[in-house]
Design an enzyme around this catalytic site. Sequence first.
Site, PDB file in Angstrom:
ATOM      1  N   ASP A  44       9.885   7.621   5.965  1.00 44.28           N
ATOM      2  CA  ASP A  44       9.345   6.888   7.105  1.00 44.28           C
ATOM      3  C   ASP A  44      10.103   5.580   7.241  1.00 44.28           C
ATOM      4  O   ASP A  44      10.538   4.992   6.255  1.00 44.28           O
ATOM      5  CB  ASP A  44       7.833   6.667   6.985  1.00 44.28           C
ATOM      6  CG  ASP A  44       7.429   5.950   5.721  1.00 44.28           C
ATOM      7  OD1 ASP A  44       7.419   4.701   5.723  1.00 44.28           O
ATOM      8  OD2 ASP A  44       7.108   6.626   4.733  1.00 44.28           O
ATOM      9  N   ASP A  63      -1.751   4.431   9.959  1.00 40.92           N
ATOM     10  CA  ASP A  63      -1.487   3.781   8.675  1.00 40.92           C
ATOM     11  C   ASP A  63      -2.567   2.734   8.467  1.00 40.92           C
ATOM     12  O   ASP A  63      -2.606   1.710   9.149  1.00 40.92           O
ATOM     13  CB  ASP A  63      -0.091   3.144   8.732  1.00 40.92           C
ATOM     14  CG  ASP A  63       0.241   2.297   7.504  1.00 40.92           C
ATOM     15  OD1 ASP A  63      -0.600   2.154   6.610  1.00 40.92           O
ATOM     16  OD2 ASP A  63       1.381   1.765   7.457  1.00 40.92           O
ATOM     17  N   GLU A  96      -4.494   0.509   5.382  1.00 42.61           N
ATOM     18  CA  GLU A  96      -4.324   0.136   3.979  1.00 42.61           C
ATOM     19  C   GLU A  96      -4.741  -1.313   3.791  1.00 42.61           C
ATOM     20  O   GLU A  96      -5.285  -1.935   4.706  1.00 42.61           O
ATOM     21  CB  GLU A  96      -2.872   0.338   3.572  1.00 42.61           C
ATOM     22  CG  GLU A  96      -1.887  -0.393   4.474  1.00 42.61           C
ATOM     23  CD  GLU A  96      -0.438  -0.143   4.102  1.00 42.61           C
ATOM     24  OE1 GLU A  96       0.027  -0.847   3.199  1.00 42.61           O
ATOM     25  OE2 GLU A  96       0.200   0.733   4.699  1.00 42.61           O
TER      26      GLU A  96
END
Length: 247
Positions: A45, A134, A136
């Site tokens: 990525d 994403d 986190e």
Amino acid sequence: MARDSKPSRRRALLFATVTVTALTMGATVLTELPVQAAARPRGHDVSSHQKHVDWSKTKRKGARFTYVKATESTTYKNPYFWKQYDGARGAGIIRGAYHFAVPDKSSGRAQAAYFVRNGGDWKADGWTLPPALDIEFNPYDSHKCYGMSKRKLVAWISSFSVEVLRLTGRHPVIYTNYHWWKICTGNSGAFAVNHALWLARYDQSAGALPRGWSYWTFWQYDNRGGLPGDQNLFNGSMAQLRRFALG
């Protein structure tokens, strides 16, 4: 996953290891650059950190898929996104887009809409991976869960997912790590049925999985290696990867 505003990487806690039975593929424990990588599609990525990627070279080095950062919150667009995204496709690499969540800045629905408008769409062409979220540890301050309760974070993820599904026809892949998910969502099992797991853990095995998931679909196993950006594996064959892209 890389942030674009500063060069620093995730805090060390993000990938702290735990003592668990090692997850295996074909009864073989995955290692640094897994021995099984020859039989499993390798990928990576990228974000604006990688800037101008030589995609033909990346393909020759083994990349079969990539995720490209498109957006963050509702205020940031990767300036290299389209060159990276279209460059991967031109080199014959299956690609998808991901959004870096900043849940304390705006709603899940608003961030999902911004993401889809700016590269996070999906089409059933066999070359486009489903959009990815994403989520986190907060990279911007000490409030690792963005100052939000577990209930509110689960609701935020649900709102993002519902809007991505409405706009694209696919549930988003969820990129996270076991520790953040456990601490910040209470190890919610609410998303395992409909959402593929992209697990982040820099170790010799993928380790513990968040509640409800019995396997990972993607594993980000290192932030450096032979491919630009972070190193990943797909948990299946190349034929299965193409089917996953098709939906």
